[in-house]
Structures are given as C-alpha cells and as structure tokens.
Design a protein around this motif. Sequence first.
Motif, PDB file in Angstrom:
ATOM      1  N   ALA A  47      -6.616  -5.679  -1.501  1.00 27.52           N
ATOM      2  CA  ALA A  47      -5.582  -5.059  -2.367  1.00 27.52           C
ATOM      3  C   ALA A  47      -5.841  -5.185  -3.663  1.00 27.52           C
ATOM      4  O   ALA A  47      -6.069  -4.140  -4.528  1.00 27.52           O
ATOM      5  CB  ALA A  47      -4.216  -5.250  -1.954  1.00 27.52           C
ATOM      6  N   LEU A  99      -5.832   1.229   2.184  1.00 22.14           N
ATOM      7  CA  LEU A  99      -5.435   0.151   2.535  1.00 22.14           C
ATOM      8  C   LEU A  99      -4.348   0.166   3.780  1.00 22.14           C
ATOM      9  O   LEU A  99      -4.386  -0.836   4.363  1.00 22.14           O
ATOM     10  CB  LEU A  99      -4.560  -0.273   1.242  1.00 22.14           C
ATOM     11  CG  LEU A  99      -5.550  -0.713  -0.011  1.00 22.14           C
ATOM     12  CD1 LEU A  99      -4.662  -1.000  -1.293  1.00 22.14           C
ATOM     13  CD2 LEU A  99      -6.238  -1.822   0.258  1.00 22.14           C
ATOM     14  N   ALA A 120       0.700  -1.225   0.004  1.00 21.71           N
ATOM     15  CA  ALA A 120      -0.061   0.043  -0.220  1.00 21.71           C
ATOM     16  C   ALA A 120       0.728   1.189  -0.123  1.00 21.71           C
ATOM     17  O   ALA A 120       0.459   2.150  -0.657  1.00 21.71           O
ATOM     18  CB  ALA A 120      -0.929   0.059   1.387  1.00 21.71           C
ATOM     19  N   ALA A 144      -4.696   4.057  -1.457  1.00 21.79           N
ATOM     20  CA  ALA A 144      -3.203   3.676  -0.801  1.00 21.79           C
ATOM     21  C   ALA A 144      -3.734   3.888   0.880  1.00 21.79           C
ATOM     22  O   ALA A 144      -2.997   3.048   1.629  1.00 21.79           O
ATOM     23  CB  ALA A 144      -2.174   4.516  -1.271  1.00 21.79           C
TER      24      ALA A 144
END
Length: 318
Positions: free
Chosen positions: A171, A220, A93, A217
Amino acid sequence: MTSPTIPSESTGGESLLTVLVALVANGLLAAAKSAAAVATGSASMVAEAAHSWADTGNEVFLLVAERTGRRPRDEEHPRGYGRSTYIWSLFAAFGLFSAGAVVSLWHGVTELTGEEAAPSYTVNYIVLGVAFVLEGVSFAQATRQVHGAARHFGLHPLRFVSRTSNPTLRAVFLEDAAALLGILLAGAGIALHQLTGEAVFDALGSIAVGVLLAFVAVFLMHRNMEYLLGEGLTPELRSGVIAQLLEHPQIERLTYLHVEYVGPQRLFVVAAVDLTGDDREGDLAVRLRTVEAEIERNPLIEDAILTLAPPDEPALTP
C-alpha cells in the motif's frame, strides 16, 4: 527447524518505519495542499489535497493493521491475528477510493462547467514542488525495502509488490508512487491552464488524479481480498516449504501439502508425512504432535497440522 529455509520478505520494524515516514509526509502535505487549494481555487490542487488527506487516513489504518496483526495466537484464534492486517488494509484501500478518487473525480467534473477562476500559479508550483520532495523521501524508504526483498526472491520489484504477503508495504509503495505521478498530473493541468488560459485543463488534471487513485485503490482492494480468501503460495515458496519439512530429522516422506497465508509472512501448513522408525499408533500420535510443535518454532509458520501419509500415495519433492 530453528533456522528457516523459506525466504522472509521483510521485518516488521521495516514496515512500521515505512508507514511512519509516509504518515508524517502525507500529514504535512495534506495541510499545505489544502491551504493552497483554498487560496488559489485550483481544481487540480483540490484533488491533490483530497489525495493527501486520503493517504494520511490510510497510513493510520495501516498502523492499526501492523499493530493488530502482530498479536500472538490464542485459544480463540489458533492461527493468530495476521489476517486482520488484510482487513485494515482493505479499509485503507477503500478510503483511498472514496476520499481520494471520488472527491477528485467529482470536483474535476463540476469544475468543467463551473466559473473560471484565476489561481495563483506561483503558490501552486511551490506547494507541488515541496510535495514532490516529501513524497520522494517517503517513496525512497518504501523503494529501498521493496528492492531489498525483491532481490532476495529474485523478482522484479513491481512483481514483488504485486505478490508480497505484506499489505502495508504494498500500500505505501503504490500510494507513494501514485502520489508522485499525481503531482505531475496536477502540475501539468495547472501549467496548461496558465499557458492557454483555459481552466478546463485544471479540471482535467483533477479528473486524471481521480482516475489514477481509483485504479490503485481497486488493485489494493483486490489483492487484500485475495489474501483474506486464502491466497496460496507460489511454486517456488511451496518448494521451499517441502524442502524445509523434509529437512526435519523425524520426517522421512511427504505425500500431501496444503499451505496458505494467514497473515503477512505467516503460514498455515497441513501435511501428510511418514515418520522415521516403526512406532506403535499411540507413540506415532505423540511424535506427530511433537514434530508439529518443532515446525511451529519457525517464525514463518503460524500453525502446522500433520497427519500420517497413506503408504500408496506418491512422495512430494521440492
């Protein structure tokens, strides 16, 4: 305790296949987008190339996460290596943020004040079209796995993605969804540049891709950190664990329960129980260890610790 009553999210084989499909797709796209970016000078295409290279690196991290997280527990790690999955997924991430979002934002901002280029729109459209197809194949694989697991839990697919203990599935699904949306944003920036003759729209396309990647990002990274800190179970899953413990023929009553994830679909269970019968203290200790071992035969329970329940504490029910 041989057949788990706690619902399972997915199989490791499915997650591995999902990551491999995404790795192949992103590797091919990264090379194609980079060539198009060099040939055309499009800011939006540079952002998409950075996005695909970041995704390719992330899939490598996720493959490492899948491999390390499956290692069996040992004396040094009595609760297994499942949490390493969240560590490697956290690296992935952060890679998406640094190599994807930051590069896209930086290039877009610099292009706002740079010299206007005359890109080859046809090349960009062809590459983006092929990219949309390949990303769609990867996204379809992730979506199939997500929808199957979401139906199993009775959850909306997006809610399942947010709550799942499987960081690789989360993800890949979100990165592929962001990739498809990023292609549309880049295509819109290039099309507006072509229609208006203003290169600012191409630069804005790059910035929009960067903002999108930054949002994904950060989300995550946040979810992986939550699991590393000891994410607890939802009320529904907690009830499932209580029901499963009470199904054991030697457990009569349950007064305390602590459950947390120590990896994808791997649980650490601490419980205070009353056992059937009226054994002496020494015999009870032996029986507790035996019951713990039987509980741990469930593939979802990595480690179980049982203690005797105080007689004055109320019993827990599913």
